[in-house]
Design a protein around this motif. Structure first.
Motif, mmCIF file in Angstrom:
data_model
loop_
_atom_site.group_PDB
_atom_site.id
_atom_site.type_symbol
_atom_site.label_atom_id
_atom_site.label_comp_id
_atom_site.label_asym_id
_atom_site.label_seq_id
_atom_site.Cartn_x
_atom_site.Cartn_y
_atom_site.Cartn_z
ATOM 1 N N LEU A 134 -11.234 -9.248 -33.411
ATOM 2 C CA LEU A 134 -12.047 -8.042 -33.504
ATOM 3 C C LEU A 134 -13.016 -7.975 -32.329
ATOM 4 C CD1 LEU A 134 -12.705 -5.624 -35.440
ATOM 5 C CD2 LEU A 134 -14.500 -7.078 -36.400
ATOM 6 N N ARG A 135 -12.994 -6.840 -31.602
ATOM 7 C CA ARG A 135 -13.868 -6.655 -30.444
ATOM 8 C C ARG A 135 -14.355 -5.205 -30.392
ATOM 9 N NH1 ARG A 135 -15.800 -11.036 -29.533
ATOM 10 N NH2 ARG A 135 -16.463 -10.457 -27.413
ATOM 11 N N SER A 136 -15.361 -4.969 -29.596
ATOM 12 C CA SER A 136 -15.854 -3.612 -29.354
ATOM 13 C C SER A 136 -14.804 -2.826 -28.556
ATOM 14 C CB SER A 136 -17.157 -3.685 -28.562
ATOM 15 O OG SER A 136 -17.559 -2.419 -28.117
ATOM 16 N N ASP A 137 -14.609 -1.557 -28.940
ATOM 17 C CA ASP A 137 -13.662 -0.697 -28.220
ATOM 18 C C ASP A 137 -14.299 -0.238 -26.908
ATOM 19 O OD1 ASP A 137 -11.785 1.128 -27.338
ATOM 20 O OD2 ASP A 137 -11.628 2.209 -29.234
ATOM 21 N N PRO A 138 -13.691 -0.533 -25.750
ATOM 22 C CA PRO A 138 -14.291 -0.130 -24.471
ATOM 23 C C PRO A 138 -14.025 1.324 -24.094
ATOM 24 C CG PRO A 138 -12.267 -1.329 -24.066
ATOM 25 C CD PRO A 138 -12.488 -1.364 -25.568
ATOM 26 N N PHE A 139 -13.179 2.036 -24.841
ATOM 27 C CA PHE A 139 -12.814 3.404 -24.480
ATOM 28 C C PHE A 139 -14.001 4.344 -24.670
ATOM 29 C CE2 PHE A 139 -10.980 7.551 -25.869
ATOM 30 C CZ PHE A 139 -10.527 7.953 -24.616
ATOM 31 N N PHE A 140 -14.248 5.177 -23.657
ATOM 32 C CA PHE A 140 -15.366 6.119 -23.723
ATOM 33 C C PHE A 140 -14.894 7.525 -23.373
ATOM 34 C CE2 PHE A 140 -15.256 4.031 -19.599
ATOM 35 C CZ PHE A 140 -15.481 5.035 -18.653
ATOM 36 N N ALA A 141 -15.334 8.498 -24.189
ATOM 37 C CA ALA A 141 -14.934 9.892 -23.975
ATOM 38 C C ALA A 141 -15.706 10.800 -24.917
ATOM 39 C CB ALA A 141 -13.438 10.068 -24.208
ATOM 40 N N PHE A 157 -17.179 9.058 -28.259
ATOM 41 C CA PHE A 157 -16.355 8.680 -29.399
ATOM 42 C C PHE A 157 -16.364 7.181 -29.644
ATOM 43 C CE2 PHE A 157 -12.256 6.686 -30.324
ATOM 44 C CZ PHE A 157 -12.040 7.104 -31.621
ATOM 45 N N GLY A 158 -16.262 6.393 -28.591
ATOM 46 C CA GLY A 158 -16.044 4.958 -28.759
ATOM 47 C C GLY A 158 -17.288 4.112 -28.830
ATOM 48 N N ILE A 159 -18.461 4.707 -28.796
ATOM 49 C CA ILE A 159 -19.684 3.930 -28.626
ATOM 50 C C ILE A 159 -19.928 2.945 -29.757
ATOM 51 C CG2 ILE A 159 -21.230 5.573 -29.759
ATOM 52 C CD1 ILE A 159 -21.904 3.581 -26.515
ATOM 53 N N ASP A 160 -19.447 3.234 -30.965
ATOM 54 C CA ASP A 160 -19.679 2.335 -32.101
ATOM 55 C C ASP A 160 -18.379 1.858 -32.743
ATOM 56 O OD1 ASP A 160 -18.877 4.747 -33.132
ATOM 57 O OD2 ASP A 160 -20.452 4.881 -34.654
ATOM 58 N N LYS A 161 -17.254 1.997 -32.037
ATOM 59 C CA LYS A 161 -15.951 1.667 -32.607
ATOM 60 C C LYS A 161 -15.526 0.251 -32.232
ATOM 61 C CE LYS A 161 -15.343 5.937 -34.128
ATOM 62 N NZ LYS A 161 -16.472 6.626 -33.469
ATOM 63 N N VAL A 163 -11.927 -2.443 -32.116
ATOM 64 C CA VAL A 163 -10.478 -2.562 -32.053
ATOM 65 C C VAL A 163 -10.113 -4.028 -32.274
ATOM 66 C CG1 VAL A 163 -10.030 -0.590 -30.520
ATOM 67 C CG2 VAL A 163 -10.602 -2.837 -29.545
ATOM 68 N N PHE A 164 -8.831 -4.292 -32.413
ATOM 69 C CA PHE A 164 -8.333 -5.662 -32.328
ATOM 70 C C PHE A 164 -7.822 -5.873 -30.905
ATOM 71 C CE2 PHE A 164 -7.331 -5.885 -37.123
ATOM 72 C CZ PHE A 164 -8.597 -6.391 -37.369
ATOM 73 N N PHE A 309 -14.396 -14.031 -19.591
ATOM 74 C CA PHE A 309 -13.398 -13.976 -20.654
ATOM 75 C C PHE A 309 -14.062 -14.075 -22.024
ATOM 76 C CE2 PHE A 309 -9.986 -15.476 -23.325
ATOM 77 C CZ PHE A 309 -8.867 -14.864 -22.810
ATOM 78 N N PRO A 310 -13.666 -13.222 -22.995
ATOM 79 C CA PRO A 310 -12.543 -12.273 -23.002
ATOM 80 C C PRO A 310 -12.893 -10.850 -22.572
ATOM 81 C CG PRO A 310 -13.379 -12.491 -25.221
ATOM 82 C CD PRO A 310 -14.218 -13.383 -24.363
ATOM 83 N N TYR A 311 -14.047 -10.647 -21.926
ATOM 84 C CA TYR A 311 -14.406 -9.394 -21.266
ATOM 85 C C TYR A 311 -14.750 -8.258 -22.235
ATOM 86 C CZ TYR A 311 -12.419 -12.059 -17.438
ATOM 87 O OH TYR A 311 -12.153 -13.049 -16.533
ATOM 88 N N LEU A 312 -14.024 -8.108 -23.327
ATOM 89 C CA LEU A 312 -14.350 -7.103 -24.330
ATOM 90 C C LEU A 312 -15.641 -7.486 -25.044
ATOM 91 C CD1 LEU A 312 -10.800 -6.678 -25.915
ATOM 92 C CD2 LEU A 312 -11.875 -5.150 -24.257
ATOM 93 N N GLY A 313 -16.470 -6.492 -25.372
ATOM 94 C CA GLY A 313 -17.761 -6.754 -25.981
ATOM 95 C C GLY A 313 -17.649 -7.268 -27.407
ATOM 96 N N HIS A 314 -18.733 -7.822 -27.899
ATOM 97 C CA HIS A 314 -18.796 -8.294 -29.273
ATOM 98 C C HIS A 314 -18.619 -7.114 -30.232
ATOM 99 C CE1 HIS A 314 -19.963 -12.298 -28.030
ATOM 100 N NE2 HIS A 314 -20.941 -11.782 -27.307
ATOM 101 N N PRO A 315 -17.990 -7.330 -31.359
ATOM 102 C CA PRO A 315 -17.741 -6.212 -32.286
ATOM 103 C C PRO A 315 -19.017 -5.636 -32.862
ATOM 104 C CG PRO A 315 -17.138 -8.319 -33.291
ATOM 105 C CD PRO A 315 -17.425 -8.599 -31.859
ATOM 106 N N HIS A 316 -18.973 -4.342 -33.137
ATOM 107 C CA HIS A 316 -20.094 -3.664 -33.796
ATOM 108 C C HIS A 316 -20.113 -4.041 -35.272
ATOM 109 C CE1 HIS A 316 -20.705 -1.180 -30.234
ATOM 110 N NE2 HIS A 316 -19.407 -0.960 -30.216
ATOM 111 N N PRO A 317 -21.274 -4.007 -35.898
ATOM 112 C CA PRO A 317 -21.344 -4.252 -37.333
ATOM 113 C C PRO A 317 -20.461 -3.257 -38.093
ATOM 114 C CG PRO A 317 -23.533 -4.264 -36.367
ATOM 115 C CD PRO A 317 -22.599 -3.776 -35.308
ATOM 116 N N VAL A 318 -19.817 -3.728 -39.130
ATOM 117 C CA VAL A 318 -18.922 -2.884 -39.922
ATOM 118 C C VAL A 318 -19.640 -2.506 -41.195
ATOM 119 C CG1 VAL A 318 -16.711 -2.754 -41.098
ATOM 120 C CG2 VAL A 318 -16.911 -4.032 -38.961
ATOM 121 N N SER A 319 -19.761 -1.190 -41.437
ATOM 122 C CA SER A 319 -20.453 -0.740 -42.632
ATOM 123 C C SER A 319 -19.526 -0.854 -43.833
ATOM 124 C CB SER A 319 -20.893 0.713 -42.470
ATOM 125 O OG SER A 319 -19.788 1.552 -42.229
#
Length: 319
Positions: A134-141, A157-161, A163-164, A309-319
């Motif tokens: 589980l990681r933070s989604d880097p996609f922004f739009a 859209f992706g600021i708080d999402k 992904v795996f 590594f692994p470059y993707l950000g830490h996951p956001h808290p899941v409500s």
């Protein structure tokens, strides 16, 4: 969307978010002489799928000779998710085995633990470095603005999402001396048969170019067939959305058809020569489909990315 919700009617393939490829990235590692390959899946993770699909083969394909056919493939096969735990085995295949969708070749990582918490599990195996979880989604739009006739909202859209993420770092020597082409695929075993349910490389193609009744066929297809299969229909889309003539449309499409992300390590990395986690691919695609009339959705890259590594950000808290 980038490649999120790539099944018909803006839904996940097979209505299963675990099978939904969201993005592909290829860029130089922080350490010289190495390359990073990332495939992200499962938009809105983990609320629409708490783990990777145990009956799927997740796959990174690498073409090293420019024929749009895999010469090297890394396949990722996950165990069942039990008691909050899941493991993954990574297979490396070359030659004919790289062209099969099955997870063939040598197991280069065995039964690594998938990380569902804040911290990644980083596995070093020989020259490979690997992590999945589980990681933070880097996609922004600004997707709200895109669907609202390009009236920009400033909402990312992706600021708080989450992904795996499947992150692999390999030495450049593993990829040959010249440019490479990379694409990702997710296949599902059904009734004893492995079926490709999602695939892609370039961002925001199927949402703009594929009719709903074409998306499943596209997801099952091979990049080597893309130009002949989709050139005419996609040229018609560009004519409609951006006023392209036939010649100009075909010239624009040669960047994304076949749907293989090229990366020449002798040139600076910036989409479409590879793709970093901060490349503004949404604005690039808007400019393409609009014929240059829309060039920016005014959303910038995320600031939670890691320098190592692994470059993707830490996951956001899941409500």
């Amino acid at each position: 969307m980038s490649h999120h919700l790539s099944g018909p009617n803006l839904r996940s393939p097979k209505d299963d978010a675990r099978l939904d490829l969201t993005d592909l990235f290829v860029f130089p590692a922080a350490q010289d002489g190495r390359t990073v390959l990332i495939m992200n899946v499962n938009p809105f993770a983990p609320t629409q799928g708490e783990a990777f699909h145990p009956d799927a083969v997740y796959r990174l394909n690498v073409d090293t000779d420019g024929d749009d056919i895999a010469d090297l493939a890394y396949s990722f096969v996950f165990s069942a998710h039990e008691n909050g735990r899941q493991t993954v085995t990574v297979h490396r295949a070359t030659g004919d085995q790289a062209r099969e969708h099955e997870a063939g070749g040598q197991a280069v990582v065995s039964d690594a633990t998938v990380a569902f918490g804040a911290e990644p599990n980083i596995v070093n195996s020989g020259d490979l470095r690997f992590s999945a979880g589980l990681r933070s989604d880097p996609f922004f739009a600004d997707l709200d603005g895109i669907v609202n006739d390009f009236k920009w909202t400033g909402n990312d859209f992706g600021i708080d999402k989450n992904v795996f993420g499947i992150v692999l770092e390999v030495p450049d020597s593993e990829l040959g001396d010249g440019p490479i082409g990379v694409w990702a695929r997710v296949s599902l075993r059904q009734n004893g048969r492995l079926v490709s349910v999602d695939r892609g490389a370039h961002p925001s193609l199927t949402a703009y170019f594929n009719a709903e009744d074409v998306k499943e066929k596209y997801n099952a297809g091979e990049p080597a067939d893309d130009w002949d299969t989709y050139r005419e229909a996609w040229s018609a889309v560009l004519a409609h959305t951006g006023g392209y003539g036939t010649e100009a449309a075909e010239e624009a499409l040669r960047t994304v058809l076949p749907d293989v992300l090229r990366f020449d390590r002798t040139r600076p990395v910036a989409y479409p020569n590879g793709r970093t986690l901060t490349d503004d691919v949404t604005s690039a695609r808007l400019a393409m489909v609009s014929g240059g009339k829309i060039t920016d959705d005014h959303i910038g890259p995320h600031t939670d990315l890691l320098d190592e590594f692994p470059y993707l950000g830490h996951p956001h808290p899941v409500s």
